[in-house]
Scaffold this active site. Sequence first.
Site, PDB file in Angstrom:
ATOM      1  N   ASP A 151       0.849  -1.189   0.000  1.00  0.00           N
ATOM      2  CA  ASP A 151       0.000   0.000   0.000  1.00  0.00           C
ATOM      3  C   ASP A 151       0.888   1.244   0.000  1.00  0.00           C
ATOM      4  OD1 ASP A 151      -3.215   0.527   0.947  1.00  0.00           O
ATOM      5  OD2 ASP A 151      -1.808   2.202   1.131  1.00  0.00           O
ATOM      6  N   HIS A 159     -10.348  -4.908  -3.228  1.00  0.00           N
ATOM      7  CA  HIS A 159      -9.014  -5.152  -2.670  1.00  0.00           C
ATOM      8  C   HIS A 159      -9.152  -5.606  -1.220  1.00  0.00           C
ATOM      9  CE1 HIS A 159     -10.094  -0.886  -2.466  1.00  0.00           C
ATOM     10  NE2 HIS A 159      -9.513  -0.857  -1.285  1.00  0.00           N
ATOM     11  N   HIS A 203      -7.203  -5.634   2.217  1.00  0.00           N
ATOM     12  CA  HIS A 203      -6.060  -5.090   2.959  1.00  0.00           C
ATOM     13  C   HIS A 203      -5.481  -6.209   3.820  1.00  0.00           C
ATOM     14  CE1 HIS A 203      -6.971  -0.687   2.377  1.00  0.00           C
ATOM     15  NE2 HIS A 203      -8.178  -1.151   2.190  1.00  0.00           N
TER      16      HIS A 203
END
Length: 115
Positions: A31, A101, A103
């Site tokens: 990220d 997505h 995480h």
Amino acid sequence: MAEKTLFEKICDREIPTDIVHEDDLCVCFKDISPQAPVHFLVIPRKPVARVAEAENSDQALLGHLLLTASKVAKDQGFAENGFRLVINNGPDGGEAVPHLHVHLLAGRQLEWPPG
Ligand code: 5GP
């Protein structure tokens, strides 16, 4: 043809990104604004906007994203201490990028409940 999403461009390596795993179905990368010592995103190559837009035919793909996150955690050596998987969906869920997505957060004691 619809314009590529930001994350499609990352999948296609059109945007330089620190990729930690990729296969036929998904890509895992760091990220850009990490919220923990480890903060990766696991995304499908298929541009599903969010989990609420996934279809029954995406069942195996959704499972693959979770198994890939777990594999990356083990391969990188932080599975034993623990990690957290988060999927933000829609405005109240905190979703900013409309490409599904997961995480993957680790490397510190994570608090609960989330803010
Ligand atoms: P969301 O809030 O949609 O669940 O999470 C989107 C995530 O994508 C955020 O954690 C944000 O830091 C990350 N992100 C946004 N743009 C980029 C980018 O260009 N590169 C990378 N590596 N991550 C990004």
